[in-house]
Design a protein around this motif. Structure first.
Motif, mmCIF file in Angstrom:
data_model
loop_
_atom_site.group_PDB
_atom_site.id
_atom_site.type_symbol
_atom_site.label_atom_id
_atom_site.label_comp_id
_atom_site.label_asym_id
_atom_site.label_seq_id
_atom_site.Cartn_x
_atom_site.Cartn_y
_atom_site.Cartn_z
ATOM 1 N N ASN A 184 0.830 -1.200 0.000
ATOM 2 C CA ASN A 184 0.000 0.000 0.000
ATOM 3 C C ASN A 184 0.867 1.254 0.000
ATOM 4 O OD1 ASN A 184 0.243 1.224 2.813
ATOM 5 N ND2 ASN A 184 -0.380 -0.869 3.347
ATOM 6 N N ALA A 185 0.237 2.376 -0.271
ATOM 7 C CA ALA A 185 0.980 3.619 -0.458
ATOM 8 C C ALA A 185 1.734 4.032 0.806
ATOM 9 C CB ALA A 185 0.032 4.730 -0.903
ATOM 10 N N GLY A 186 1.167 3.790 1.987
ATOM 11 C CA GLY A 186 1.860 4.139 3.222
ATOM 12 C C GLY A 186 3.117 3.315 3.413
ATOM 13 N N ALA A 187 3.040 2.020 3.124
ATOM 14 C CA ALA A 187 4.224 1.167 3.214
ATOM 15 C C ALA A 187 5.292 1.626 2.222
ATOM 16 C CB ALA A 187 3.847 -0.290 2.954
ATOM 17 N N ARG A 188 4.859 2.094 1.032
ATOM 18 C CA ARG A 188 5.822 2.592 0.050
ATOM 19 C C ARG A 188 6.507 3.859 0.544
ATOM 20 N NH1 ARG A 188 6.110 1.743 -5.310
ATOM 21 N NH2 ARG A 188 5.722 -0.375 -4.571
ATOM 22 N N THR A 212 -1.616 4.324 6.734
ATOM 23 C CA THR A 212 -1.767 3.187 5.821
ATOM 24 C C THR A 212 -2.456 3.669 4.552
ATOM 25 O OG1 THR A 212 -1.961 1.656 7.671
ATOM 26 C CG2 THR A 212 -2.755 0.895 5.529
ATOM 27 N N GLY A 213 -1.881 3.377 3.403
ATOM 28 C CA GLY A 213 -2.437 3.868 2.154
ATOM 29 C C GLY A 213 -3.734 3.169 1.778
ATOM 30 N N ASN A 214 -4.565 3.862 0.971
ATOM 31 C CA ASN A 214 -5.786 3.274 0.435
ATOM 32 C C ASN A 214 -5.569 2.649 -0.936
ATOM 33 O OD1 ASN A 214 -7.296 6.163 1.803
ATOM 34 N ND2 ASN A 214 -7.506 4.121 2.665
ATOM 35 N N SER A 215 -4.407 2.899 -1.557
ATOM 36 C CA SER A 215 -4.111 2.382 -2.895
ATOM 37 C C SER A 215 -2.992 1.355 -2.835
ATOM 38 C CB SER A 215 -3.690 3.521 -3.830
ATOM 39 O OG SER A 215 -4.736 4.433 -4.037
ATOM 40 N N THR A 216 -3.059 0.385 -3.745
ATOM 41 C CA THR A 216 -2.015 -0.625 -3.907
ATOM 42 C C THR A 216 -1.145 -0.232 -5.088
ATOM 43 O OG1 THR A 216 -3.512 -2.314 -3.048
ATOM 44 C CG2 THR A 216 -1.571 -3.076 -4.240
ATOM 45 N N LEU A 217 0.164 -0.379 -4.927
ATOM 46 C CA LEU A 217 1.099 0.170 -5.907
ATOM 47 C C LEU A 217 1.932 -0.900 -6.596
ATOM 48 C CD1 LEU A 217 2.455 3.263 -3.928
ATOM 49 C CD2 LEU A 217 0.378 3.066 -5.317
ATOM 50 N N GLN A 218 2.474 -0.494 -7.752
ATOM 51 C CA GLN A 218 3.401 -1.332 -8.494
ATOM 52 C C GLN A 218 4.756 -1.374 -7.778
ATOM 53 O OE1 GLN A 218 3.670 -0.110 -12.624
ATOM 54 N NE2 GLN A 218 1.518 0.537 -12.684
ATOM 55 N N GLU A 219 5.627 -2.241 -8.252
ATOM 56 C CA GLU A 219 6.968 -2.351 -7.686
ATOM 57 C C GLU A 219 7.777 -1.082 -7.964
ATOM 58 O OE1 GLU A 219 8.894 -4.682 -11.537
ATOM 59 O OE2 GLU A 219 8.318 -5.817 -9.753
ATOM 60 N N GLN A 263 6.442 12.138 -3.811
ATOM 61 C CA GLN A 263 5.345 12.926 -4.369
ATOM 62 C C GLN A 263 4.557 12.135 -5.404
ATOM 63 O OE1 GLN A 263 7.746 16.334 -5.516
ATOM 64 N NE2 GLN A 263 7.003 17.518 -3.771
ATOM 65 N N ALA A 264 5.243 11.281 -6.165
ATOM 66 C CA ALA A 264 4.526 10.426 -7.119
ATOM 67 C C ALA A 264 3.598 9.455 -6.397
ATOM 68 C CB ALA A 264 5.531 9.666 -7.987
ATOM 69 N N VAL A 265 4.033 8.945 -5.257
ATOM 70 C CA VAL A 265 3.174 8.057 -4.461
ATOM 71 C C VAL A 265 1.953 8.817 -3.958
ATOM 72 C CG1 VAL A 265 3.036 6.710 -2.329
ATOM 73 C CG2 VAL A 265 5.062 6.536 -3.776
ATOM 74 N N ALA A 266 2.169 10.004 -3.394
ATOM 75 C CA ALA A 266 1.062 10.790 -2.853
ATOM 76 C C ALA A 266 0.062 11.154 -3.943
ATOM 77 C CB ALA A 266 1.591 12.050 -2.183
ATOM 78 N N GLU A 267 0.546 11.486 -5.130
ATOM 79 C CA GLU A 267 -0.356 11.869 -6.213
ATOM 80 C C GLU A 267 -1.094 10.656 -6.775
ATOM 81 O OE1 GLU A 267 2.169 14.124 -8.798
ATOM 82 O OE2 GLU A 267 2.587 15.587 -7.211
ATOM 83 N N SER A 268 -0.453 9.495 -6.786
ATOM 84 C CA SER A 268 -1.154 8.277 -7.213
ATOM 85 C C SER A 268 -2.235 7.892 -6.219
ATOM 86 C CB SER A 268 -0.149 7.129 -7.372
ATOM 87 O OG SER A 268 0.785 7.406 -8.396
ATOM 88 N N GLU A 269 -2.028 8.218 -4.942
ATOM 89 C CA GLU A 269 -2.985 7.935 -3.882
ATOM 90 C C GLU A 269 -4.093 8.986 -3.817
ATOM 91 O OE1 GLU A 269 -4.458 6.464 -0.015
ATOM 92 O OE2 GLU A 269 -3.215 5.564 -1.550
#
Length: 612
Positions: free
Chosen positions: A361-365, A384-391, A403-409
Motif C-alpha cells: 500500500n501507499a503508506g508502506a511505500r 496506511t495507504g488506500n491504494s495498492t502500488l506497483q513495484e 510525491q509520485a506516491v502521494a499523487e497516485s494515492e
C-alpha cells in the motif's frame, strides 16, 4: 498588546563528540515499554549489558523535545542499566548524563556507580536536599560535593571525570550545567587525591532510584576517556539576539488542482551579529571549534512560539545560508534562511535496486522510500495507504518518488511544523475528525481576518484522463458540465496504481470533486494580534488538512455566504508588534458526500458519491 514568545534555535553541534566509547539516547525504543538488554541497542546507541529492575522508555519528558528518555515507573524501587567492559586506555574515565528532577527524593539516592576489577570504585549520590556527591567506594566517604541543588522541573547536564592511575590513586571531578547546552558550569567540585578502591573503572551503572518523595528522568548517557560535552543535536537559542521578526511558509501557495503537490516549507529570521557570533569567517566566536566555524548551511533550525504557557511548533528545517550584512563598523545583522526536510529528500539521489514492493500500500511505500533515504523513523507520521502500488527500483531523488506516491494515492505529503514527514491517505479528508469536523469558524462577531471570494476556474476540470504506468488511459467526463462550460482536461500520467480499474476510479474521484466551477474562499489572512486570547491558540495549533468554516455577510440584504475549507498552506509573519497568519485554502464542499462503507453518516446508499 501581547504576542507569543518566539524562540529561534539552531543545532550547531550536529556531529557527535569524539572519543565516546558508549552512548545511549533511548530514542529508538517504544514509549511505555520496559527497557531490556535486547531492545536497548540499535538506533538507541550502545546496548546495555545488564539491566536490573524495570526501567521504561517514555516520551513524557525528553531532552531536546523529541524522541524518548528513561524513567523508573515504580516508587520504592531502584533500577539500573549497566555497561561492562568499558575500561579506557589511559587513566581518565568520564561520564555524562542528562537528568530532569521531578521532585526531591525523601532520602539519599544513587545516580551512578563505577566499578573496577575488584568492585565499586566510586558512586554518585543525590541527597534529599538535591545535592550531588561523589563517594569513595560505594559510600565510604564523600570526596567531592556540589554546593547548589539540582534544579527541579528542567533538564540539566552532569559530567564526571575520574583520573586514576594504575596504582589506584587520583582525583574525581563533577560539573553540573543547568543550561544543558552551555560550556559554562553552574557548579563544580574537585576531590583531593584519593586511594580509590578496586582499581581503574571498567563498568558503569546508570541508576533510577525512586522513593515516595521524588524521582528523575534520564537521557543521553555516555562514557568516554575525555570530557564529553553536550550531546549531539543540542539546540542553541538565538532568540535573545534576534532584531527583527520572522517569516515562515509551509504547504501550498495556491490550490489550482484537486491533486495537491505541497511545496517545501521555508523560513527567514534576522539576528543581531554585531559581536560577529554568526559571521562564518569568525573562528574565535562561540560557534566555532579551533579553526572551523559551525556557522554553516544545513544546520537544523527550529522556530517555536509560546502562548499562555503552551509551546507550539511553528517551523523546523535546515539552514540555507547566513547572509551577513555589516553597517560600517557599528552594527551587523545576519539574515538566516532555511528550508524544511523536503530539501534533504530532494537532494538524496539513490541508485537503482532490484524491483521491490509490488502490491504494497501507499503508506508502506512511503516508509520504504524514507528508509532508503535514511530519514529517521522518529520524524515521520505515515498513514496506511488506500491504494495498492506497483513495484519500485527506488531510483532517483527521494522527494520526487514520494510525491509520485502521494499523487497516485490522491493523498497528502508534507513536512509538519515539528519537522516530521506526514503522509495522509486519500480517505483522511473524509474519515479523520480534524478534516470532517470544523476546527475553527471565522466571520461570526468580531473577527480580525480578511477572506475574499474567488470565482475563477483554477480548480475546475470536467474531463479527467488517468493513465497508470504500463496501462491504458482511463477517461471520465461529465457531458452536462462540458456543454455548459466547455471542456477542461486534467491529465494524470505515470500513476503507480496496479491496474486500470484503480486508474478509472481515480479519474471518477477527481471528476466528482472538480466538474463544476466553485465559488470559494482561496485564502484567509488573520490578524491574530488584534484578538490575542482567542486567536493565538487557533492560528498556532492548526495544521495542513484541518477543516475551517468561513461565514461572510454580504452588504445589504441576503443570506450569509458559508463555506467549509481545508487548510492547504500556512504562513506566519510577525514583527515586534503584529502577527499575521495566512492560510491558503481548498474548498471542502464536495468532500462530505462520499460513500464510505460501515460509516453511519457516510455509508448511506443512493445519497453519497462512491469513494474508493
Amino acid at each position: 498588546m501581547s504576542l507569543p514568545v518566539v524562540s529561534v534555535e539552531v543545532m550547531f553541534d550536529t556531529a557527535p563528540p569524539s572519543g565516546v566509547a558508549k552512548t545511549n539516547s533511548f530514542d529508538g525504543g517504544t514509549n511505555g515499554v520496559t527497557i531490556s538488554t535486547g531492545n536497548s541497542g540499535g538506533s538507541n546507541g550502545s546496548a546495555f549489558n545488564v539491566i536490573t529492575g524495570s526501567p521504561q522508555y517514555t516520551n513524557a519528558q525528553v531532552f531536546g523535545g523529541s524522541g524518548l528518555a528513561a524513567f523508573n515507573p515504580t516508587s520504592g524501587a531502584d533500577c539500573h542499566m549497566d555497561w561492562t567492559g568499558v575500561t579506557q586506555v589511559g587513566d581518565t574515565f568520564c561520564l555524562r548524563l542528562y537528568m530532569r528532577l521531578v521532585s526531591a527524593t525523601s532520602a539519599i539516592q544513587r545516580v551512578a556507580v563505577v566499578q573496577g576489577p575488584g568492585g565499586v570504585v566510586s558512586a554518585v549520590w543525590m541527597t534529599s536536599g538535591r545535592i550531588l556527591r561523589v563517594y569513595l567506594g560505594f559510600s565510604i566517604s564523600i570526596t567531592a560535593q556540589l554546593a547548589t541543588p539540582v534544579p527541579i522541573g528542567q533538564w540539566c547536564r552532569v559530567e564526571l571525570r575520574w583520573r586514576i592511575d594504575s596504582g589506584g590513586s587520583g582525583t574525581a571531578e563533577i560539573w553540573r550545567y543547568d543550561d544543558p547546552n552551555s560550556a559554562v558550569a553552574s557548579d563544580y567540585a574537585l576531590s583531593s587525591t584519593q586511594a580509590w578502591p578496586s582499581g581503574k573503572p571498567g563498568m558503569v551503572e546508570w541508576h533510577l532510584q525512586r522513593d515516595a518523595g521524588g524521582w528523575w528522568y534520564l537521557d543521553n548517557v555516555a562514557v568516554s576517556d575525555q570530557r564529553i560535552g553536550p550531546v549531539q543535536g543540542t539546540w542553541t537559542d538565538v532568540s535573545l539576539v534576534a532584531k527583527r521578526g520572522i517569516t515562515t511558509k509551509r504547504g501550498s501557495d495556491r490550490v489550482i488542482s484537486p491533486v495537491i503537490r505541497y511545496d517545501a516549507g521555508t523560513a527567514m529570521v534576522h539576528v543581531n551579529n554585531t559581536d560577529r557570533r554568526f559571521d562564518p569567517t569568525n573562528v574565535d566566536g562561540p560557534h566555532a571549534t579551533g579553526t572551523r566555524t559551525k556557522v554553516t548551511p544545513m544546520k537544523p533550525l527550529r522556530i517555536r512560539a509560546t502562548w499562555n504557557a503552551v509551546t507550539y511548533d511553528v517551523f523546523r528545517g535546515f539552514v540555507d545560508q547566513w547572509n551577513v550584512d555589516h553597517v560600517a563598523d557599528v552594527y551587523s545583522e545576519a539574515t538566516v534562511t532555511a528550508t524544511d526536510g523536503f530539501k534533504v529528500l530532494r537532494n538524496r539521489k539513490r541508485p537503482a535496486v532490484a524491483p521491490v514492493g509490488a502490491g504494497e500500500n501507499a503508506g508502506a511505500r512511503v516508509n520504504r522510500i524514507l528508509d532508503s533515504a535514511g530519514w529517521p523513523a522518529a520524524d515521520r507520521v505515515i498513514a496506511t495507504g488506500n491504494s495498492t502500488l506497483q513495484e519500485t527500483t527506488l531510483e532517483g531523488d527521494a522527494l520526487s518518488e514520494l510525491q509520485a506516491v502521494a499523487e497516485s494515492e490522491i493523498g497528502e505529503l508534507y513536512i509538519d511544523a515539528s519537522g516530521k514527514v506526514v503522509f495522509r491517505n486519500r480517505q483522511a479528508v473524509i474519515l479523520e475528525s480534524r478534516s470532517n469536523s470544523v476546527q475553527a469558524t471565522f466571520g461570526v462577531g468580531f473577527t480580525p481576518a480578511v477572506a475574499k471570494l474567488s470565482t475563477d476556474d483554477a480548480t475546475f476540470y470536467n474531463e479527467i484522463r488517468a493513465t497508470r504506468t504500463g496501462g491504458s488511459e482511463q477517461v471520465a467526463g461529465d457531458a452536462a458540465s462540458q456543454a455548459e462550460f466547455l471542456v477542461k482536461t486534467f491529465e494524470a500520467g505515470s500513476l503507480l496504481l496496479v491496474d486500470d480499474t484503480a486508474a478509472a476510479a481515480y479519474a471518477s474521484w477527481i471528476l466528482y470533486v472538480s466538474k463544476e466551477p466553485e465559488v470559494r474562499f482561496d485564502s484567509i489572512e488573520i490578524h491574530a494580534h488584534a484578538d490575542p486570547d482567542n486567536l493565538f491558540p487557533v492560528v498556532l495549533s492548526r495544521e495542513i488538512g484541518d477543516r475551517i468554516r468561513i461565514i461572510r455577510q454580504p452588504s445589504g440584504d441576503g443570506d450569509p455566504i458559508t463555506r467549509d475549507c481545508f487548510i492547504r498552506g500556512i504562513s506566519h509573519q510577525t514583527t515586534g508588534a503584529t502577527w499575521i497568519t495566512t492560510w491558503n485554502l481548498q474548498s471542502a464542499t464536495k468532500y462530505g458526500s462520499f460513500l464510505v462503507l460501515n460509516n453511519s453518516v457516510l455509508g448511506r446508499l443512493n445519497e453519497n458519491a462512491l469513494g474508493f
